[in-house]
Design a protein around this motif. Structure first.
Motif, PDB file in Angstrom:
ATOM      1  N   SER A  61       6.129 -16.845 -66.636  1.00  0.00           N
ATOM      2  CA  SER A  61       6.889 -16.057 -66.336  1.00  0.00           C
ATOM      3  C   SER A  61       7.317 -15.655 -64.815  1.00  0.00           C
ATOM      4  O   SER A  61       8.248 -15.257 -64.554  1.00  0.00           O
ATOM      5  CB  SER A  61       6.958 -14.863 -67.332  1.00  0.00           C
ATOM      6  N   VAL A  62       6.070 -15.692 -64.123  1.00  0.00           N
ATOM      7  CA  VAL A  62       6.304 -15.401 -62.935  1.00  0.00           C
ATOM      8  C   VAL A  62       7.038 -16.441 -62.099  1.00  0.00           C
ATOM      9  O   VAL A  62       7.879 -16.194 -61.122  1.00  0.00           O
ATOM     10  CB  VAL A  62       4.831 -15.309 -62.078  1.00  0.00           C
ATOM     11  N   THR A  63       6.856 -17.633 -62.554  1.00  0.00           N
ATOM     12  CA  THR A  63       7.735 -19.040 -62.013  1.00  0.00           C
ATOM     13  C   THR A  63       9.284 -18.381 -62.419  1.00  0.00           C
ATOM     14  O   THR A  63      10.220 -18.655 -61.502  1.00  0.00           O
ATOM     15  CB  THR A  63       7.104 -20.132 -62.618  1.00  0.00           C
ATOM     16  N   ALA A  64       9.224 -18.142 -63.513  1.00  0.00           N
ATOM     17  CA  ALA A  64      10.901 -17.957 -64.044  1.00  0.00           C
ATOM     18  C   ALA A  64      11.333 -16.693 -63.296  1.00  0.00           C
ATOM     19  O   ALA A  64      12.461 -16.862 -62.715  1.00  0.00           O
ATOM     20  CB  ALA A  64      10.898 -17.639 -65.367  1.00  0.00           C
ATOM     21  N   MET A  65      10.590 -15.572 -63.071  1.00  0.00           N
ATOM     22  CA  MET A  65      11.273 -14.654 -62.172  1.00  0.00           C
ATOM     23  C   MET A  65      11.347 -15.111 -60.777  1.00  0.00           C
ATOM     24  O   MET A  65      12.538 -14.656 -60.252  1.00  0.00           O
ATOM     25  CB  MET A  65      10.135 -13.472 -62.371  1.00  0.00           C
ATOM     26  N   ASN A  66      10.525 -15.799 -60.128  1.00  0.00           N
ATOM     27  CA  ASN A  66      10.563 -16.177 -58.834  1.00  0.00           C
ATOM     28  C   ASN A  66      11.892 -17.178 -58.781  1.00  0.00           C
ATOM     29  O   ASN A  66      12.619 -17.220 -57.691  1.00  0.00           O
ATOM     30  CB  ASN A  66       9.351 -16.768 -58.256  1.00  0.00           C
ATOM     31  N   GLU A  67      12.186 -17.833 -59.620  1.00  0.00           N
ATOM     32  CA  GLU A  67      13.243 -18.787 -59.662  1.00  0.00           C
ATOM     33  C   GLU A  67      14.635 -17.997 -59.645  1.00  0.00           C
ATOM     34  O   GLU A  67      15.585 -18.282 -58.834  1.00  0.00           O
ATOM     35  CB  GLU A  67      13.473 -19.608 -60.947  1.00  0.00           C
ATOM     36  N   LEU A  68      14.749 -17.017 -60.214  1.00  0.00           N
ATOM     37  CA  LEU A  68      15.800 -16.128 -60.199  1.00  0.00           C
ATOM     38  C   LEU A  68      15.956 -15.395 -58.825  1.00  0.00           C
ATOM     39  O   LEU A  68      17.225 -15.262 -58.341  1.00  0.00           O
ATOM     40  CB  LEU A  68      15.948 -14.779 -61.305  1.00  0.00           C
ATOM     41  N   VAL A  69      14.688 -14.869 -58.272  1.00  0.00           N
ATOM     42  CA  VAL A  69      14.758 -14.206 -56.993  1.00  0.00           C
ATOM     43  C   VAL A  69      15.331 -15.141 -55.825  1.00  0.00           C
ATOM     44  O   VAL A  69      16.135 -14.753 -54.978  1.00  0.00           O
ATOM     45  CB  VAL A  69      13.510 -13.583 -56.789  1.00  0.00           C
ATOM     46  N   LYS A  70      14.778 -16.467 -55.879  1.00  0.00           N
ATOM     47  CA  LYS A  70      15.021 -17.673 -54.960  1.00  0.00           C
ATOM     48  C   LYS A  70      16.790 -17.761 -54.959  1.00  0.00           C
ATOM     49  O   LYS A  70      17.545 -18.041 -54.201  1.00  0.00           O
ATOM     50  CB  LYS A  70      14.521 -18.744 -55.118  1.00  0.00           C
ATOM     51  N   ALA A  71      17.319 -17.511 -56.327  1.00  0.00           N
ATOM     52  CA  ALA A  71      18.702 -17.624 -56.580  1.00  0.00           C
ATOM     53  C   ALA A  71      19.728 -16.435 -55.940  1.00  0.00           C
ATOM     54  O   ALA A  71      20.710 -16.446 -56.243  1.00  0.00           O
ATOM     55  CB  ALA A  71      19.056 -17.948 -58.119  1.00  0.00           C
ATOM     56  N   GLY A  72      18.791 -15.370 -55.475  1.00  0.00           N
ATOM     57  CA  GLY A  72      19.499 -14.295 -55.059  1.00  0.00           C
ATOM     58  C   GLY A  72      19.324 -13.272 -55.972  1.00  0.00           C
ATOM     59  O   GLY A  72      20.163 -12.066 -55.544  1.00  0.00           O
ATOM     60  N   GLU A  73      18.811 -13.160 -57.061  1.00  0.00           N
ATOM     61  CA  GLU A  73      18.790 -12.116 -57.964  1.00  0.00           C
ATOM     62  C   GLU A  73      17.750 -11.019 -57.441  1.00  0.00           C
ATOM     63  O   GLU A  73      16.911 -11.183 -56.766  1.00  0.00           O
ATOM     64  CB  GLU A  73      18.132 -12.621 -59.347  1.00  0.00           C
ATOM     65  N   ASP A  74      18.192  -9.793 -57.776  1.00  0.00           N
ATOM     66  CA  ASP A  74      17.343  -8.677 -57.360  1.00  0.00           C
ATOM     67  C   ASP A  74      16.012  -8.820 -58.196  1.00  0.00           C
ATOM     68  O   ASP A  74      16.007  -9.201 -59.124  1.00  0.00           O
ATOM     69  CB  ASP A  74      17.930  -7.223 -57.809  1.00  0.00           C
ATOM     70  N   VAL A 118      13.287 -11.961 -67.483  1.00  0.00           N
ATOM     71  CA  VAL A 118      12.172 -12.441 -68.085  1.00  0.00           C
ATOM     72  C   VAL A 118      11.497 -11.679 -68.981  1.00  0.00           C
ATOM     73  O   VAL A 118      11.110 -12.262 -70.120  1.00  0.00           O
ATOM     74  CB  VAL A 118      11.232 -12.794 -66.869  1.00  0.00           C
ATOM     75  N   SER A 119      11.092 -10.402 -68.879  1.00  0.00           N
ATOM     76  CA  SER A 119      10.494  -9.506 -69.852  1.00  0.00           C
ATOM     77  C   SER A 119      11.446  -9.471 -71.031  1.00  0.00           C
ATOM     78  O   SER A 119      10.624  -9.676 -72.227  1.00  0.00           O
ATOM     79  CB  SER A 119      10.375  -8.237 -69.312  1.00  0.00           C
ATOM     80  N   ARG A 120      12.461  -9.123 -70.917  1.00  0.00           N
ATOM     81  CA  ARG A 120      13.322  -9.193 -72.161  1.00  0.00           C
ATOM     82  C   ARG A 120      13.396 -10.119 -73.053  1.00  0.00           C
ATOM     83  O   ARG A 120      13.261 -10.194 -74.146  1.00  0.00           O
ATOM     84  CB  ARG A 120      14.884  -8.691 -71.780  1.00  0.00           C
ATOM     85  N   ALA A 166      16.976 -18.260 -70.773  1.00  0.00           N
ATOM     86  CA  ALA A 166      17.331 -16.851 -70.284  1.00  0.00           C
ATOM     87  C   ALA A 166      17.818 -16.885 -68.900  1.00  0.00           C
ATOM     88  O   ALA A 166      18.745 -16.569 -68.295  1.00  0.00           O
ATOM     89  CB  ALA A 166      16.592 -15.948 -70.737  1.00  0.00           C
ATOM     90  N   VAL A 167      16.763 -17.409 -68.269  1.00  0.00           N
ATOM     91  CA  VAL A 167      16.749 -17.415 -66.700  1.00  0.00           C
ATOM     92  C   VAL A 167      18.005 -18.371 -66.256  1.00  0.00           C
ATOM     93  O   VAL A 167      18.697 -17.948 -65.171  1.00  0.00           O
ATOM     94  CB  VAL A 167      15.466 -18.142 -66.332  1.00  0.00           C
ATOM     95  N   GLN A 168      18.181 -19.532 -66.983  1.00  0.00           N
ATOM     96  CA  GLN A 168      19.117 -20.502 -66.521  1.00  0.00           C
ATOM     97  C   GLN A 168      20.571 -19.736 -66.831  1.00  0.00           C
ATOM     98  O   GLN A 168      21.564 -19.766 -65.763  1.00  0.00           O
ATOM     99  CB  GLN A 168      19.012 -21.579 -67.154  1.00  0.00           C
ATOM    100  N   GLU A 169      20.624 -18.889 -67.983  1.00  0.00           N
ATOM    101  CA  GLU A 169      21.895 -18.388 -67.938  1.00  0.00           C
ATOM    102  C   GLU A 169      22.131 -17.185 -67.005  1.00  0.00           C
ATOM    103  O   GLU A 169      23.268 -17.192 -66.489  1.00  0.00           O
ATOM    104  CB  GLU A 169      21.915 -17.602 -69.458  1.00  0.00           C
TER     105      GLU A 169
END
Length: 82
Positions: free
Chosen positions: A1-14, A22-24, A46-49
């Protein structure tokens, strides 16, 4: 889940929002009885969406800023602009 979160952050997500997504999705998948790879796949989807939604919002904001600039207005009052 850390990897998924990092993927979103790298895409510009807060980072806080990325953690929430990720948690939800993980909690929902667990509540449905998913484990292991199935749970991982649900979080990945969920991360991709969310990445897709984020990119669409970013593109829309850029288009609005471009249109405002074209009309002689300052785009600094758009959400997300600093």
């Amino acid at each position: 889940s850390v990897t998924a979160m990092n993927e979103l952050v790298k895409a510009g997500e807060d980072p806080k929002m990325a953690g929430n997504v990720v948690s939800r999705s993980a909690h929902q998948a667990q509540a449905e009885g998913l484990k292991g790879k199935e749970l991982s796949e649900r979080v990945r989807k969920a991360v991709q969406e969310r990445k897709s939604e984020h990119m669409q919002m970013k593109k829309k904001m850029q288009e609005q800023a471009k249109e405002m600039k074209k009309q002689g207005q300052k785009p600094s009052n758009l959400p997300g602009k600093k």
